[in-house]
Design a protein around this motif. Structure first.
Motif, mmCIF file in Angstrom:
data_model
loop_
_atom_site.group_PDB
_atom_site.id
_atom_site.type_symbol
_atom_site.label_atom_id
_atom_site.label_comp_id
_atom_site.label_asym_id
_atom_site.label_seq_id
_atom_site.Cartn_x
_atom_site.Cartn_y
_atom_site.Cartn_z
ATOM 1 N N ARG A 185 0.933 6.319 -6.828
ATOM 2 C CA ARG A 185 1.095 5.472 -8.013
ATOM 3 C C ARG A 185 0.319 6.061 -9.184
ATOM 4 N NH1 ARG A 185 -0.483 -0.480 -6.135
ATOM 5 N NH2 ARG A 185 -2.145 0.711 -5.113
ATOM 6 N N LYS A 213 0.219 -0.308 4.314
ATOM 7 C CA LYS A 213 0.910 0.922 4.682
ATOM 8 C C LYS A 213 1.650 1.471 3.478
ATOM 9 C CE LYS A 213 4.473 0.774 7.522
ATOM 10 N NZ LYS A 213 5.271 0.653 8.769
ATOM 11 N N THR A 214 1.592 2.772 3.273
ATOM 12 C CA THR A 214 2.295 3.409 2.161
ATOM 13 C C THR A 214 3.767 3.614 2.531
ATOM 14 O OG1 THR A 214 1.835 5.652 2.950
ATOM 15 C CG2 THR A 214 0.188 4.622 1.510
ATOM 16 N N GLU A 215 4.546 3.986 1.537
ATOM 17 C CA GLU A 215 5.969 4.199 1.775
ATOM 18 C C GLU A 215 6.220 5.336 2.752
ATOM 19 O OE1 GLU A 215 7.659 4.798 -2.057
ATOM 20 O OE2 GLU A 215 7.714 2.654 -2.553
ATOM 21 N N ASP A 216 5.324 6.311 2.782
ATOM 22 C CA ASP A 216 5.517 7.434 3.706
ATOM 23 C C ASP A 216 4.812 7.211 5.045
ATOM 24 O OD1 ASP A 216 2.936 7.699 2.876
ATOM 25 O OD2 ASP A 216 3.116 9.745 2.101
ATOM 26 N N SER A 227 1.799 -4.636 -7.178
ATOM 27 C CA SER A 227 2.020 -4.730 -5.741
ATOM 28 C C SER A 227 2.432 -6.163 -5.430
ATOM 29 C CB SER A 227 0.739 -4.376 -4.984
ATOM 30 O OG SER A 227 -0.286 -5.293 -5.330
ATOM 31 N N SER A 285 -1.385 6.419 -2.724
ATOM 32 C CA SER A 285 -0.183 5.580 -2.663
ATOM 33 C C SER A 285 0.933 6.115 -3.550
ATOM 34 C CB SER A 285 -0.515 4.148 -3.081
ATOM 35 O OG SER A 285 -0.899 4.114 -4.451
#
Length: 218
Positions: free
Chosen positions: A50, A80-83, A57, A48
């Motif tokens: 992090r 879902k991750t940012e990417d 979160s 993620s």
């Protein structure tokens, strides 16, 4: 509380090593005043992106603002991750005295590649939309094959022999004839016995089935 955190850290490390680099394990400390740096331990943070000391979160903030007794663990849900990668996540609340939540133990497994593999496998194994029959059995001898064909004929009609009408039995016989069942030695004896008809009746049904097949092929 230190003992609890040490224990959770031990478990987190074991889970991460067991499931590999696609498995992120995070521990949030909710006993701290600084909620903006709630992550006190993280394994495989590249999942993620992090790091230890990062903030909470959405679920952590929700926990801080909710009554502890109203919250249950959330297991096997999707995030879902940012990417854009898809994770299978589980969130477990670690409680202390007075049922207060002290830590949040989270597991996030990157299943993006598995989803792609699953889609590829489905495209390989799926059949025509009109193909609704179950996979055929691989049999070892003609007697077993005959039994299998008889079972299929009953399944196609959709009712047990005891409830079949004459037309139902003709439909079953038609399937058996088209499948080559009568090429098996003494198959007539077995099929007539199974459907509770005489050999004479069986032959008349075969003739009727042949006529039906000819009409359908016309």
């Amino acid at each position: 509380m230190r003992q609890t955190l040490d224990f959770l850290t031990q478990i987190a490390h074991g889970v991460a090593v067991h499931f590999g680099t696609s498995c992120e394990v995070v521990i949030h400390d909710l006993t701290r005043d600084d909620v903006e740096s709630s992550i006190v331990y993280i394994e495989n943070g590249q999942v993620s992106n992090r790091h230890k000391g990062d903030g909470p979160s959405e679920i952590v903030l929700k926990t801080k603002g909710s009554g502890a007794r109203a919250l249950d663990d959330r297991l096997a849900y999707l995030t879902k991750t940012e990417d854009g990668r898809i994770l299978k996540s589980s969130t477990m609340y670690i409680r202390g005295e007075n049922d207060q939540i002290q830590y949040i133990f989270s597991i996030n497994y990157d299943i993006t590649g598995l989803i792609g593999l699953d889609n590829a496998l489905k495209s390989l194994i799926e059949t025509s939309p009109t193909e609704s029959k179950p996979p055929s059995k691989i049999t070892h001898n003609v007697n077993d094959l005959l039994d299998e064909l008889i079972e299929q004929s009953v399944a196609i009609v959709g009712k047990p022999v005891a409830l079949m009408t004459k037309d139902d039995k003709i439909s079953a016989i038609q399937f058996l004839n088209d499948s080559g069942a009568f090429l098996v030695t003494k198959s007539g004896d077995k099929i007539s016995s199974y459907f509770g008809i005489s050999k004479f009746t069986l032959y008349s049904y075969i003739d009727a089935a042949k006529q039906l097949s000819e009409k359908e092929g016309a």
